[in-house]
Design a protein around this motif. Structure first.
Motif, PDB file in Angstrom:
ATOM      1  N   PHE A  35       0.780  -1.119  -0.233  1.00 26.33           N
ATOM      2  CA  PHE A  35       0.120  -0.624  -0.273  1.00 26.33           C
ATOM      3  C   PHE A  35       0.963   1.104  -0.179  1.00 26.33           C
TER       4      PHE A  35
ATOM      5  N   ALA B  45       2.851   1.811  -2.006  1.00 23.05           N
ATOM      6  CA  ALA B  45       3.489   2.589  -3.014  1.00 23.05           C
ATOM      7  C   ALA B  45       2.071   3.341  -3.348  1.00 23.05           C
ATOM      8  N   VAL B  46       1.081   3.442  -3.273  1.00 24.18           N
ATOM      9  CA  VAL B  46      -0.321   3.977  -2.930  1.00 24.18           C
ATOM     10  C   VAL B  46      -0.026   5.501  -2.453  1.00 24.18           C
ATOM     11  N   ARG B  47       0.269   5.108  -1.381  1.00 22.22           N
ATOM     12  CA  ARG B  47       0.666   6.730  -0.791  1.00 22.22           C
ATOM     13  C   ARG B  47       1.035   7.171  -1.177  1.00 22.22           C
ATOM     14  N   ARG B  48       2.557   6.618  -1.531  1.00 23.59           N
ATOM     15  CA  ARG B  48       3.316   7.964  -1.823  1.00 23.59           C
ATOM     16  C   ARG B  48       2.992   8.412  -3.714  1.00 23.59           C
ATOM     17  N   GLU B  49       2.072   7.213  -4.333  1.00 23.32           N
ATOM     18  CA  GLU B  49       1.665   7.908  -5.647  1.00 23.32           C
ATOM     19  C   GLU B  49       0.722   9.577  -4.911  1.00 23.32           C
ATOM     20  N   LEU B  50      -0.054   9.039  -3.945  1.00 23.02           N
ATOM     21  CA  LEU B  50      -0.854  10.273  -3.631  1.00 23.02           C
ATOM     22  C   LEU B  50      -0.110  11.240  -3.423  1.00 23.02           C
TER      23      LEU B  50
ATOM     24  N   ARG C 260       2.667  12.143  -3.981  1.00 19.49           N
ATOM     25  CA  ARG C 260       3.314  13.015  -5.365  1.00 19.49           C
ATOM     26  C   ARG C 260       2.563  14.509  -6.398  1.00 19.49           C
ATOM     27  N   ILE C 261       1.358  14.087  -5.615  1.00 19.28           N
ATOM     28  CA  ILE C 261       0.498  15.627  -6.185  1.00 19.28           C
ATOM     29  C   ILE C 261       0.253  16.807  -5.699  1.00 19.28           C
ATOM     30  N   LEU C 262       0.355  16.132  -4.059  1.00 21.48           N
ATOM     31  CA  LEU C 262       0.918  17.696  -3.210  1.00 21.48           C
ATOM     32  C   LEU C 262       1.961  18.478  -3.762  1.00 21.48           C
TER      33      LEU C 262
END
Lengths: 168, 168
Positions: B17, B19-24, B26-28
DNA sequence: TATTGTTATACTCTATAACTATA
DNA sequence: TATAGTTATAGAGTATAACAATA
């Protein structure tokens, strides 16, 4: 397709999940932080592999993988041997002592989950597993399909990448 | 009650999970890291509150909360006013500019989720939300019911704690 | 004395960039 | 020239401990 308020609620749950992650991290021995445990787990599950493959499974940059691996090698839990077919590559493999370490970690983790999720049915646990696997798949290849960066920000990956590594 | 291999599989999903957290993440925007975003989100959802309450909702130590809050205050997104009824406490409240920032974050996040989960039904998203909420609840009060520490390790919390803070 | 909050310090995880060795 | 991997550096998140101000 769900509604926006639902996505906001989902995001909230994602954020709160950090507490679960940290709690699970607390049962790790002090010489085996999360990164090491992840390396052992993946090698145990998938067998011997190269650094690049491990980086892909971990879904982190290879530089990060290299650091985690070095830590685990230092403790003798995995061995890093040369690949005869490509001298740049190195093959990673669990050692017997690493297998013992992994078994212990696995036992301890299952114990904690069994304790915390004692009133979950087999079916409910399975449901969560399936949904999280699908979530991961739909977010998968994050590094190969970067999200639209914030306006005024430089994208972290300038082009489509097909490897899990720092652009040279 | 599920089987051990199921717990191991669940643990694997938890790990992935990240990876999902890091992807989210990245949009910050670069001036609003995850900790700041979490502070804004919780103040937006629950309204003005004290530091200790926010630390409880974030499920992190109050020292961590203090750091996140300082960052957000510096940018003018929340205000930190004295509590007349207890001069030790400070009341946190979103500013208009913070509300704008939060709306923007929320919009951007929902957008990314809508994109990645475009083929999820409303019901499936709801199911994931429910399961993760329950997971959080069952792991909840982590800091008040510490897990059995590894053998030979000192527990991180020596006694039952009823606050979210560093033992004095 | 106990509680609220802040600050200093240390550790983990991650990414970027520069580098070496090999293909 | 491109790829596999390592290392140096920097940034974010967290926890512990020591501290100040107030209850």
């Amino acid at each position: 397709m769900a509604e926006r308020t639902q996505y906001e609620e989902l995001m909230r749950q994602f954020s709160a999940f950090g507490a679960v992650r940290r709690e699970l991290g607390r049962i790790l021995p002090s010489d085996c932080p999360g990164g090491s445990a992840a390396v052992l787990t993946l090698l145990g599950r998938h067998g011997a592999m190269r650094m690049s493959r491990l980086a892909e499974l971990l879904a982190v940059d290879m530089s990060v993988t290299s650091r985690h691996v070095a830590h685990v090698v230092d403790r003798g839990w995995i061995e890093r041997s040369a690949d005869p077919s490509d001298k740049r590559s190195r093959i990673l493999r669990l050692t017997p002592s690493g297998q013992i370490r992994l078994d212990e970690l696995s036992r301890r983790t299952a114990q904690l989950l069994a304790d915390r999720l004692s009133d979950w049915s087999d079916e409910e646990v399975g449901q969560l597993i399936r949904l999280m696997a699908r979530l991961r798949a739909d977010f998968g290849d994050c590094r190969t399909h970067p999200a639209q960066p914030p306006p005024g920000e430089t994208p972290h990956t300038p082009e489509l990448e097909h490897t899990t590594r720092t652009p040279a």
